[in-house]
Design a protein around this motif. Structure first.
Motif, PDB file in Angstrom:
ATOM      1  N   PRO A 131     -88.514  -0.823-125.124  1.00  0.00           N
ATOM      2  CA  PRO A 131     -88.475  -1.767-123.999  1.00  0.00           C
ATOM      3  C   PRO A 131     -87.696  -1.218-122.802  1.00  0.00           C
ATOM      4  O   PRO A 131     -86.890  -0.303-122.930  1.00  0.00           O
ATOM      5  CB  PRO A 131     -87.766  -2.980-124.605  1.00  0.00           C
ATOM      6  N   GLN A 132     -87.939  -1.812-121.651  1.00  0.00           N
ATOM      7  CA  GLN A 132     -87.239  -1.436-120.427  1.00  0.00           C
ATOM      8  C   GLN A 132     -85.966  -2.281-120.267  1.00  0.00           C
ATOM      9  O   GLN A 132     -85.869  -3.376-120.826  1.00  0.00           O
ATOM     10  CB  GLN A 132     -88.148  -1.653-119.214  1.00  0.00           C
ATOM     11  N   PRO A 133     -84.978  -1.792-119.513  1.00  0.00           N
ATOM     12  CA  PRO A 133     -83.787  -2.603-119.243  1.00  0.00           C
ATOM     13  C   PRO A 133     -84.173  -3.947-118.645  1.00  0.00           C
ATOM     14  O   PRO A 133     -85.046  -4.030-117.775  1.00  0.00           O
ATOM     15  CB  PRO A 133     -83.006  -1.748-118.249  1.00  0.00           C
ATOM     16  N   GLY A 134     -83.548  -5.020-119.088  1.00  0.00           N
ATOM     17  CA  GLY A 134     -83.834  -6.358-118.594  1.00  0.00           C
ATOM     18  C   GLY A 134     -85.027  -7.030-119.236  1.00  0.00           C
ATOM     19  O   GLY A 134     -85.280  -8.210-118.990  1.00  0.00           O
ATOM     20  N   ALA A 135     -85.768  -6.302-120.076  1.00  0.00           N
ATOM     21  CA  ALA A 135     -86.954  -6.866-120.721  1.00  0.00           C
ATOM     22  C   ALA A 135     -86.556  -7.725-121.919  1.00  0.00           C
ATOM     23  O   ALA A 135     -85.454  -7.641-122.440  1.00  0.00           O
ATOM     24  CB  ALA A 135     -87.890  -5.745-121.159  1.00  0.00           C
ATOM     25  N   ALA A 151     -83.491   4.083-132.465  1.00  0.00           N
ATOM     26  CA  ALA A 151     -83.041   4.165-131.069  1.00  0.00           C
ATOM     27  C   ALA A 151     -84.225   4.510-130.165  1.00  0.00           C
ATOM     28  O   ALA A 151     -85.177   5.168-130.587  1.00  0.00           O
ATOM     29  CB  ALA A 151     -81.945   5.219-130.950  1.00  0.00           C
ATOM     30  N   PHE A 152     -84.154   4.055-128.915  1.00  0.00           N
ATOM     31  CA  PHE A 152     -85.223   4.373-127.965  1.00  0.00           C
ATOM     32  C   PHE A 152     -84.627   4.920-126.681  1.00  0.00           C
ATOM     33  O   PHE A 152     -83.453   4.691-126.372  1.00  0.00           O
ATOM     34  CB  PHE A 152     -86.088   3.143-127.671  1.00  0.00           C
ATOM     35  N   SER A 153     -85.418   5.667-125.942  1.00  0.00           N
ATOM     36  CA  SER A 153     -84.967   6.276-124.690  1.00  0.00           C
ATOM     37  C   SER A 153     -84.903   5.227-123.589  1.00  0.00           C
ATOM     38  O   SER A 153     -85.778   4.366-123.484  1.00  0.00           O
ATOM     39  CB  SER A 153     -85.898   7.413-124.278  1.00  0.00           C
ATOM     40  N   VAL A 154     -83.878   5.295-122.786  1.00  0.00           N
ATOM     41  CA  VAL A 154     -83.685   4.338-121.702  1.00  0.00           C
ATOM     42  C   VAL A 154     -84.466   4.787-120.471  1.00  0.00           C
ATOM     43  O   VAL A 154     -84.403   5.949-120.076  1.00  0.00           O
ATOM     44  CB  VAL A 154     -82.190   4.204-121.350  1.00  0.00           C
ATOM     45  N   ALA A 166     -86.057 -13.345-130.250  1.00  0.00           N
ATOM     46  CA  ALA A 166     -86.388 -12.780-128.936  1.00  0.00           C
ATOM     47  C   ALA A 166     -85.094 -12.548-128.175  1.00  0.00           C
ATOM     48  O   ALA A 166     -84.323 -13.491-127.951  1.00  0.00           O
ATOM     49  CB  ALA A 166     -87.310 -13.714-128.173  1.00  0.00           C
ATOM     50  N   ILE A 167     -84.842 -11.303-127.799  1.00  0.00           N
ATOM     51  CA  ILE A 167     -83.592 -10.912-127.164  1.00  0.00           C
ATOM     52  C   ILE A 167     -83.864 -10.337-125.775  1.00  0.00           C
ATOM     53  O   ILE A 167     -84.718  -9.462-125.616  1.00  0.00           O
ATOM     54  CB  ILE A 167     -82.851  -9.855-128.008  1.00  0.00           C
ATOM     55  N   LYS A 168     -83.131 -10.839-124.782  1.00  0.00           N
ATOM     56  CA  LYS A 168     -83.242 -10.264-123.437  1.00  0.00           C
ATOM     57  C   LYS A 168     -82.210  -9.149-123.303  1.00  0.00           C
ATOM     58  O   LYS A 168     -81.007  -9.381-123.494  1.00  0.00           O
ATOM     59  CB  LYS A 168     -83.019 -11.333-122.372  1.00  0.00           C
ATOM     60  N   LEU A 169     -82.661  -7.965-122.971  1.00  0.00           N
ATOM     61  CA  LEU A 169     -81.766  -6.822-122.830  1.00  0.00           C
ATOM     62  C   LEU A 169     -80.998  -6.900-121.512  1.00  0.00           C
ATOM     63  O   LEU A 169     -81.469  -7.494-120.539  1.00  0.00           O
ATOM     64  CB  LEU A 169     -82.565  -5.522-122.873  1.00  0.00           C
TER      65      LEU A 169
END
Length: 226
Positions: free
Chosen positions: A145-149, A221-224, A192-195
């Motif tokens: 996921p992307q930041p804020g997603a 882990a995922f790449s930012v 459901a979590i908002k990053l």
């Protein structure tokens, strides 16, 4: 020459003041900062990494640090005295129970000593045992996921019907609490979590763990920003 000497003295004084201020934050406990590692805390508080690990038996590595939480800087001897006292009281009570009423099964003995039974369950959880279920697994949707997603966190093989903390942070560093939830009677979880809008580091990892830190399960882990 004199001016440069004055500047050097001022720099040394400022460095000394900064170091003193940093150590003022380090008493018997120290608060975990974003991005902290065991090594960083040890350096900041002028203690060894080994002392931190011995004084905090539920911390196996930097990924167990929680932003805003505290880490004990008290050596293990004081804690050992307290543990020995508590263990002596529990054993004394257990011996009294055995002497007064002999049980025909181990389960019967444990039923009469719920605290010991709870301790055994905690030990099993810390070793990754979950009542005979499959190993714990955590997955994300989307996986990167992307930041804020908003991301859906799904997990299986967790302790049943237990409150949990969902956290996130750089792999191998302190994590921040993102949300709180509770596992189902089957030991599963979906939330459901908002990053956060900004994710620290190049990689980010979401984990599900007990409130007391006795166990955790981590998603890959995922790449930012990719």
């Amino acid at each position: 020459m004199r001016a440069s000497g004055i500047a050097l003295s001022a720099a040394l004084l400022a460095a000394g003041t900064s170091a003193a201020a940093a150590q003022q934050d380090c008493g018997r406990q120290v608060e975990v900062r974003p991005g902290d590692t065991i090594s960083a805390i040890a350096s900041r508080c002028n203690v060894s990494e080994g002392l931190i690990l011995r004084a905090n038996p539920r911390i196996d590595g930097s990924a167990d640090l929680r932003v805003g939480g505290t880490v004990s800087l008290v050596g293990p001897m004081d804690k050992l005295k307290s543990m020995a006292s508590n263990a002596g009281q529990e054993l004394s009570q257990a011996a009294d129970n055995v002497g007064s009423k002999v049980k025909s099964s181990v389960q019967g003995f444990l039923n009469d000593n719920p605290q010991l039974q709870s301790n055994i369950r905690d030990l099993g959880s810390s070793l990754g045992l979950s009542d005979g279920q499959q190993p714990a697994e955590v997955t994300l949707d989307p996986a990167s996921p992307q930041p804020g997603a908003t991301v859906t966190v799904s997990a299986t093989g967790l302790p049943k019907d237990q409150p949990v903390v969902i956290g996130g942070g750089s792999p191998g560093a302190a994590f921040a609490k993102l949300d709180a939830a509770r596992t189902t009677p089957e030991g599963t979880l979906q939330a459901a979590i908002k990053l956060p809008e900004t994710l620290e580091g190049d990689r980010y990892q979401i984990s599900v763990r007990s409130e007391d830190g006795s166990w955790k399960a981590e998603a890959p882990a995922f790449s930012v920003g990719q």
